[in-house]
Scaffold this motif. Structure first.
Motif, PDB file in Angstrom:
ATOM      1  N   GLN A  73       0.872  -1.150  -0.021  1.00 25.09           N
ATOM      2  CA  GLN A  73      -0.078  -0.188  -0.067  1.00 25.09           C
ATOM      3  C   GLN A  73       0.830   1.282  -0.072  1.00 25.09           C
ATOM      4  N   SER A  74       2.094   1.163  -0.506  1.00 21.49           N
ATOM      5  CA  SER A  74       2.957   2.263  -0.381  1.00 21.49           C
ATOM      6  C   SER A  74       3.941   2.526  -1.829  1.00 21.49           C
ATOM      7  N   ARG A  75       3.678   3.656  -2.314  1.00 18.97           N
ATOM      8  CA  ARG A  75       4.843   3.849  -3.423  1.00 18.97           C
ATOM      9  C   ARG A  75       6.338   3.717  -2.994  1.00 18.97           C
ATOM     10  N   PHE A  76       7.155   3.576  -3.894  1.00 16.32           N
ATOM     11  CA  PHE A  76       8.595   3.383  -3.656  1.00 16.32           C
ATOM     12  C   PHE A  76       9.348   4.161  -4.693  1.00 16.32           C
ATOM     13  N   PRO A  77      10.449   4.704  -4.124  1.00 23.52           N
ATOM     14  CA  PRO A  77      11.418   5.165  -5.174  1.00 23.52           C
ATOM     15  C   PRO A  77      11.915   4.074  -6.237  1.00 23.52           C
ATOM     16  N   ALA A 149      15.171   0.372  -2.187  1.00 23.18           N
ATOM     17  CA  ALA A 149      13.679  -0.050  -1.826  1.00 23.18           C
ATOM     18  C   ALA A 149      13.571  -0.124  -0.251  1.00 23.18           C
ATOM     19  N   ARG A 150      13.352   1.196   0.311  1.00 26.13           N
ATOM     20  CA  ARG A 150      12.799   0.899   1.620  1.00 26.13           C
ATOM     21  C   ARG A 150      11.772   1.920   1.942  1.00 26.13           C
ATOM     22  N   PRO A 151      10.771   1.642   2.504  1.00 25.75           N
ATOM     23  CA  PRO A 151       9.692   2.393   2.889  1.00 25.75           C
ATOM     24  C   PRO A 151       9.591   3.928   3.209  1.00 25.75           C
ATOM     25  N   PRO A 152       9.163   4.666   1.996  1.00 20.24           N
ATOM     26  CA  PRO A 152       9.386   6.097   2.247  1.00 20.24           C
ATOM     27  C   PRO A 152       8.804   6.892   3.258  1.00 20.24           C
ATOM     28  N   ARG A 153       7.709   6.425   4.049  1.00 16.69           N
ATOM     29  CA  ARG A 153       7.060   6.771   5.033  1.00 16.69           C
ATOM     30  C   ARG A 153       7.993   6.686   6.145  1.00 16.69           C
ATOM     31  N   LYS A 154       8.760   5.504   6.567  1.00 17.58           N
ATOM     32  CA  LYS A 154       9.626   5.366   7.374  1.00 17.58           C
ATOM     33  C   LYS A 154      11.041   6.114   7.269  1.00 17.58           C
ATOM     34  N   THR A 295       8.672  10.691   0.978  1.00 13.86           N
ATOM     35  CA  THR A 295       7.630  11.697   1.582  1.00 13.86           C
ATOM     36  C   THR A 295       6.678  10.857   2.457  1.00 13.86           C
ATOM     37  N   PRO A 296       6.354  11.305   3.709  1.00 12.93           N
ATOM     38  CA  PRO A 296       5.481  10.656   4.469  1.00 12.93           C
ATOM     39  C   PRO A 296       4.101  10.191   4.133  1.00 12.93           C
TER      40      PRO A 296
END
Length: 465
Positions: A73-77, A149-154, A295-296
């Motif tokens: 459920q998250s976008r990634f760079p 590939a790491r969770p952008p919110r974190k 981004t959060p």
């Protein structure tokens, strides 16, 4: 009397023809130096994939992404396409031509220069990059740097990563005319990038860049390579013609001009941005669109953000673009109904504060804030209206979840709750005004020396015949 009436009618009659290339050329974004960083970047897109073009760490590159790729459920760079030069970059410039939806410019090095142009084709879905090396830069090429590939919110919140966040590094394969990159994720799913050197067009070397996705790495690679192979088969001339045909039909759907040239340029840049960020059959435009960065908020946010993003489309006569929202709501109707407790799925649907493109975000209506009180929802009947309209609960009892509820007007037919309207689009990239200018603004400043007080006569509201 008759003469004055005729004169008044002539004054009110709109022009029937607009020189669109000349008019929009006044609004082009022009950089006297190459943009540095995301906030200054030139941006291109086709409603699904896109790129921001700028200089980072003294190298010109395209930071690419794809709006509908999400994991958990998250976008990634995704990564960055870089220009490989023989010399050290020393200077440059850029221009974003709105009428043709194409970025171009010059990169100067201590060995020569590189002239570049770039746009995003819709079919096939590829980023087109043409490079012409001059002097000691005749062997100019492209390279690829995948993102971690790491969770952008974190990342944005500087939170610790859990074991399931530590995805493996991308696997990059470099061949003579092709670069392929594959990023897999621990719990499944992958994206892949293909950068294909397709030969020469005139004196320029042409490259096609695409992003594929799939449940497996093989599926993602097939999609990415399939797109760049199709682009190479069609060729640069065919892709350019189709690309410009779409954009030249897009702009005349509506028209407005302003006496302030900077305000006028800002408006038309937003119209360009909307056409680059969404398409009728494309994904929903989230908070980043095809121009992602850490981004959060790496998802679709349903608590006002998406309403503000889409609200300008209706007054600007861009209803086709708005279909990217409504068609996805229709397509994912089952998910919306399954977001609520089972006892209510015959007559209600809902979505939580944020979601991915599949619109899956379950809610607990007993603790959610909505236009209907939880007690009434449990009975399946609307809640009575509160005096003074919708009111927030006291701070001590504010629920943690915010939900937009959809109530069925009849079985199998969903009606969206009215959205708040705004005259301003809250979409992604807006270049830092200190780094760019427009031809109209430059003419104003040169003519007056004062800039803000000069007035350029507006063009009458009209549609092209």
């Amino acid at each position: 009397m008759a003469g004055s009436v005729a004169h008044a009618q002539a004054r009110r009659a709109p022009a029937t023809r607009i020189d669109w290339p000349a008019f929009l050329a006044r609004q082009d974004l022009v950089w006297d130096r190459l943009p540095k960083g995301w906030g200054e970047s030139a941006f291109i897109g086709n409603g699904r994939i896109g790129a921001t073009i700028d200089v980072q760490d003294a190298r010109l590159g395209w930071t690419i992404n794809r709006t509908d790729f999400v994991h958990a459920q998250s976008r990634f760079p995704i990564g960055r396409v870089l220009v490989k030069t023989a010399g050290t970059p020393t200077d440059g410039n850029a221009r974003l031509t709105l009428w043709d939806a194409e970025a171009s410019g010059v990169l100067t090095t201590d060995r020569g220069e590189v002239r570049w142009r770039s746009f995003v084709s819709m079919e096939p879905s590829v980023i087109v990059i043409a490079l012409e090396g001059i002097g000691g830069e005749r062997a100019v090429d492209l390279d690829w740097v995948p993102a971690e590939a790491r969770p952008p919110r974190k990342v944005a919140r500087r939170e610790a990563f859990a074991p399931e966040d530590l995805h493996p590094a991308a696997v990059v394969t470099r061949l003579s005319n092709d670069i392929t990159s594959v990023q897999t994720f621990i719990s499944g799913g992958a994206h892949a990038e293909s950068i294909r050197r397709a030969g020469r067009s005139g004196r320029a070397t042409v490259f096609y860049v695409s992003i594929g996705q799939g449940q497996t790495d093989q599926a993602a690679v097939r999609e990415a390579r399939g797109a760049t192979a199709a682009a190479a088969q069609r060729g640069l001339t065919t892709l350019t013609t189709a690309h410009r045909r779409w954009w030249h039909a897009y702009y005349p759907a509506s028209f407005v001009s302003f006496p302030d040239p900077r305000l006028e340029a800002y408006y038309w840049i937003q119209i360009y941005k909307l056409g680059s960020a969404m398409r009728e059959n494309g994904p929903i435009l989230d908070l980043a669109g095809p121009w992602f960065r850490h981004t959060p908020w790496p998802a679709i946010w349903w608590n006002l953000n998406i309403q503000l993003t889409y609200s300008p489309l209706f007054t600007a006569n861009r209803l086709g673009l708005a279909e990217s929202l409504f068609r996805n709501l229709d397509r994912n109707r089952r998910a919306l109904m399954e977001n609520v407790p089972e006892r209510m799925r015959g007559e209600a649907a809902a979505i939580g504060r944020s979601s991915g493109p599949d619109l899956v975000r379950t809610v607990d209506l007993a603790t959610a804030q909505s236009d209907a009180a939880p007690a009434a929802l449990k009975q399946g009947t609307p809640a009575p209206a509160q005096a003074g309209g919708n009111q927030a609960a006291p701070a001590a009892t504010q629920p943690k979840k915010i939900v937009q509820a959809f109530r069925a007007s009849r079985p199998n037919r969903l009606r969206q709750a009215p959205a708040r309207r705004s005259s301003t689009a809250v979409t992604c990239v807006c270049p830092d005004s200190s780094s760019w200018s427009t031809p109209a603004a430059r003419a104003r400043s040169a003519a007056t020396g004062r800039g803000q007080e000069a007035v350029i006569a507006p063009i009458s509201s009209a549609s092209e015949t």
